[in-house]
Design an enzyme around this catalytic site. Structure first.
Site, PDB file in Angstrom:
ATOM      1  N   GLY A  29       0.796  -1.231   0.000  1.00  0.00           N
ATOM      2  CA  GLY A  29       0.000   0.000   0.000  1.00  0.00           C
ATOM      3  C   GLY A  29       0.825   1.275   0.000  1.00  0.00           C
ATOM      4  O   GLY A  29       0.278   2.357  -0.222  1.00  0.00           O
TER       5      GLY A  29
ATOM      6  N   PRO B 252       5.773   8.687  -5.017  1.00  0.00           N
ATOM      7  CA  PRO B 252       5.445   9.714  -6.006  1.00  0.00           C
ATOM      8  C   PRO B 252       6.200   9.443  -7.317  1.00  0.00           C
ATOM      9  O   PRO B 252       7.392   9.136  -7.295  1.00  0.00           O
ATOM     10  CB  PRO B 252       5.942  11.016  -5.360  1.00  0.00           C
ATOM     11  CG  PRO B 252       6.011  10.718  -3.903  1.00  0.00           C
ATOM     12  CD  PRO B 252       6.351   9.264  -3.791  1.00  0.00           C
TER      13      PRO B 252
ATOM     14  N   HIS C 202      22.879  -1.026  -6.829  1.00  0.00           N
ATOM     15  CA  HIS C 202      23.061  -0.006  -7.870  1.00  0.00           C
ATOM     16  C   HIS C 202      23.374  -0.609  -9.245  1.00  0.00           C
ATOM     17  O   HIS C 202      22.840  -0.159 -10.251  1.00  0.00           O
ATOM     18  CB  HIS C 202      24.175   0.956  -7.437  1.00  0.00           C
ATOM     19  CG  HIS C 202      24.083   2.311  -8.053  1.00  0.00           C
ATOM     20  ND1 HIS C 202      24.515   3.448  -7.430  1.00  0.00           N
ATOM     21  CD2 HIS C 202      23.609   2.717  -9.253  1.00  0.00           C
ATOM     22  CE1 HIS C 202      24.308   4.502  -8.209  1.00  0.00           C
ATOM     23  NE2 HIS C 202      23.762   4.079  -9.327  1.00  0.00           N
TER      24      HIS C 202
ATOM     25  N   LEU D 159       7.075  11.398  -9.752  1.00  0.00           N
ATOM     26  CA  LEU D 159       8.114  12.371 -10.096  1.00  0.00           C
ATOM     27  C   LEU D 159       9.050  12.554  -8.918  1.00  0.00           C
ATOM     28  O   LEU D 159       8.621  12.924  -7.820  1.00  0.00           O
ATOM     29  CB  LEU D 159       7.474  13.719 -10.460  1.00  0.00           C
ATOM     30  CG  LEU D 159       8.467  14.827 -10.807  1.00  0.00           C
ATOM     31  CD1 LEU D 159       9.349  14.460 -11.983  1.00  0.00           C
ATOM     32  CD2 LEU D 159       7.736  16.128 -11.083  1.00  0.00           C
ATOM     33  N   GLY D 160      10.329  12.267  -9.158  1.00  0.00           N
ATOM     34  CA  GLY D 160      11.324  12.440  -8.104  1.00  0.00           C
ATOM     35  C   GLY D 160      12.435  13.359  -8.575  1.00  0.00           C
ATOM     36  O   GLY D 160      12.561  13.640  -9.774  1.00  0.00           O
ATOM     37  N   LEU D 161      13.238  13.810  -7.621  1.00  0.00           N
ATOM     38  CA  LEU D 161      14.397  14.636  -7.955  1.00  0.00           C
ATOM     39  C   LEU D 161      15.620  13.741  -8.059  1.00  0.00           C
ATOM     40  O   LEU D 161      15.974  13.051  -7.091  1.00  0.00           O
ATOM     41  CB  LEU D 161      14.632  15.692  -6.864  1.00  0.00           C
ATOM     42  CG  LEU D 161      15.916  16.522  -7.052  1.00  0.00           C
ATOM     43  CD1 LEU D 161      15.794  17.445  -8.260  1.00  0.00           C
ATOM     44  CD2 LEU D 161      16.225  17.325  -5.797  1.00  0.00           C
ATOM     45  N   GLY D 162      16.284  13.732  -9.209  1.00  0.00           N
ATOM     46  CA  GLY D 162      17.553  13.021  -9.352  1.00  0.00           C
ATOM     47  C   GLY D 162      18.674  13.842  -8.736  1.00  0.00           C
ATOM     48  O   GLY D 162      18.665  15.073  -8.815  1.00  0.00           O
TER      49      GLY D 162
ATOM     50  N   LYS E 247      21.136   3.845  -2.886  1.00  0.00           N
ATOM     51  CA  LYS E 247      21.650   2.664  -3.600  1.00  0.00           C
ATOM     52  C   LYS E 247      22.966   2.185  -3.015  1.00  0.00           C
ATOM     53  O   LYS E 247      23.827   3.000  -2.650  1.00  0.00           O
ATOM     54  CB  LYS E 247      21.832   2.984  -5.092  1.00  0.00           C
ATOM     55  CG  LYS E 247      20.626   3.707  -5.691  1.00  0.00           C
ATOM     56  CD  LYS E 247      20.750   3.952  -7.174  1.00  0.00           C
ATOM     57  CE  LYS E 247      19.679   4.924  -7.625  1.00  0.00           C
ATOM     58  NZ  LYS E 247      20.041   6.338  -7.428  1.00  0.00           N
TER      59      LYS E 247
ATOM     60  N   ASP F 145      15.854  10.983  -5.096  1.00  0.00           N
ATOM     61  CA  ASP F 145      16.633   9.796  -5.455  1.00  0.00           C
ATOM     62  C   ASP F 145      18.118  10.058  -5.189  1.00  0.00           C
ATOM     63  O   ASP F 145      18.701  10.975  -5.756  1.00  0.00           O
ATOM     64  CB  ASP F 145      16.436   9.465  -6.941  1.00  0.00           C
ATOM     65  CG  ASP F 145      17.173   8.194  -7.313  1.00  0.00           C
ATOM     66  OD1 ASP F 145      16.618   7.108  -7.052  1.00  0.00           O
ATOM     67  OD2 ASP F 145      18.310   8.278  -7.823  1.00  0.00           O
TER      68      ASP F 145
ATOM     69  N   TYR G  86      27.083   8.989  -5.446  1.00  0.00           N
ATOM     70  CA  TYR G  86      26.963  10.374  -5.903  1.00  0.00           C
ATOM     71  C   TYR G  86      27.798  11.313  -5.007  1.00  0.00           C
ATOM     72  O   TYR G  86      27.994  12.481  -5.334  1.00  0.00           O
ATOM     73  CB  TYR G  86      25.491  10.827  -5.948  1.00  0.00           C
ATOM     74  CG  TYR G  86      24.597   9.969  -6.816  1.00  0.00           C
ATOM     75  CD1 TYR G  86      25.138   9.103  -7.776  1.00  0.00           C
ATOM     76  CD2 TYR G  86      23.208  10.012  -6.684  1.00  0.00           C
ATOM     77  CE1 TYR G  86      24.305   8.302  -8.566  1.00  0.00           C
ATOM     78  CE2 TYR G  86      22.381   9.221  -7.479  1.00  0.00           C
ATOM     79  CZ  TYR G  86      22.937   8.371  -8.404  1.00  0.00           C
ATOM     80  OH  TYR G  86      22.114   7.583  -9.179  1.00  0.00           O
TER      81      TYR G  86
END
Ligand code: A2P
Length: 318
Positions: free
Chosen positions: A9, A13, A110, A15-18, A77, A43, A48
């Site tokens: 459940g 969302p 990853h 749309l995410g921010l990379g 990741k 994300d 990164y």
């Protein structure tokens, strides 16, 4: 905001921010700005090398009461140098500590590629460990332990082919619930998308705008431009919106999550507003014809300098 629903459940969302390529010094403001605009999915990844700064943004946003932890969907990741079973929990705990969180919503393996523990980016063949030496199921057992320990709400993979998923799934206690792969109109991934749907695995599209800000060594000569593709340009003109907005809304409309990266306030807003572009079935059909199975991220870098990995073996494609 549109969401993808998991079997328990929980809703991610779409749309995410990379945050890949979002530089330290910029990503703090970008995450704050994004959350203020309305983004609720961020994300991240250990590699990164900016999770500590993103963690500061989360901590300040929570302290200021701008948003609550449970309002955000946060993905991270596991890096390729932590594929041994006993490395997974420590790697996750480092990410949680950097992000200043008690739990992640989603934790992904990853790449289906392993390195020795001291290696962040391999320079020679001896930096790699083959999947015969650390089978993916060993790494996955660590992911399952993280889930059972309540440190993550969902576990999944990234850059996994149908073949690798088909081999992994029967061996698992908890199935992967998500696969994050490159996807955009030039690489629509329909076969993989259909397979994942049949297994209740959500697909997240990375590099939806073509990741032009990649390191030059990862950019091939004469790459096509998504922004200049005539079909994308004509759909954007029809809706009086930007080509970036068409690319983002296309991904949402077909039922994937999508994580465009930006650190620029105007483009963060523009990308968020893409959700309101009313793409029609005809627009979607036109964009469907654009597919060329073209990868911006070829995987060549994982097959160079004496690597035991091959590009064909990575994607399981000829
Ligand atoms: P910037 O961060 O300066 O906005 P991807 O999400 O495929 O990795 O692509 C990210 C690249 O696309 C970055 O160079 C980013 O630059 C740029 N970008 C993000 N949003 C837009 C937009 N709306 N229009 C043009 N370029 C964009």
């Amino acid at each position: 905001m549109q969401t993808l629903t998991f079997s328990n459940g929980d809703k991610m969302p779409t749309l995410g921010l990379g945050t890949w390529k979002s530089k330290p010094g910029e990503v703090y403001e970008a995450v704050r700005e994004a959350v203020n605009i309305g983004y609720r999915h961020i994300d991240c990844a250990f590699i990164y090398l900016n999770e500590d700064e993103i963690g500061k943004a989360f901590s300040d946003l929570f302290a200021e009461g701008k948003v609550k932890r449970e309002d955000l969907w946060i993905t991270s990741k596991l890096w390729n140098n932590s594929h041994r079973f006993e490395q997974v929990l420590p790697a996750l705990k480092k990410t949680l500590s950097d992000l200043q969180l008690d739990y992640l919503d989603l934790y992904l393996v990853h790449w289906p590629i392993a390195f020795h523990p001291h290696v962040l980016g391999p320079k020679s063949g001896s930096d790699y460990i083959t999947l015969d030496e650390i089978p993916l199921i060993e790494t996955w057992r660590g992911m399952e332990d993280a889930l059972d320990a309540g440190l993550v709400k969902h576990i999944g993979v990234s850059n996994f082919s149908i073949k690798k998923l088909k081999e992994l799934i029967p061996q698992t206690k908890h199935k992967p619930e998500s696969n994050q792969v490159e996807s955009h109109p030039l690489l629509q991934q329909n076969t993989l998308f259909d397979f994942c749907r049949s297994e209740n695995i959500h697909l997240t599209a990375y590099s939806p705008l073509g990741s032009k800000d990649r390191h030059p060594s990862l950019i091939a000569a004469n790459e096509p431009s998504l922004f200049e593709h005539p079909v994308i340009v004509s759909v954007a003109a029809k809706h009086n919106c930007s080509t970036a907005q068409v690319l983002i809304k296309w991904a949402i409309e077909r039922g994937t999550a999508v994580i465009p990266k930006s650190t620029n306030p105007a483009r963060l807003k523009e990308n968020f507003a893409a959700q309101n572009v009313p793409l029609t079935a005809d627009d979607m059909q036109q964009i469907a014809t654009v597919d060329r199975h073209f990868r911006f991220l070829t995987g060549d870098n994982w097959a160079a300098n004496g690597s035991p990995y091959t590009v064909a073996g990575l994607w399981d494609e000829d």
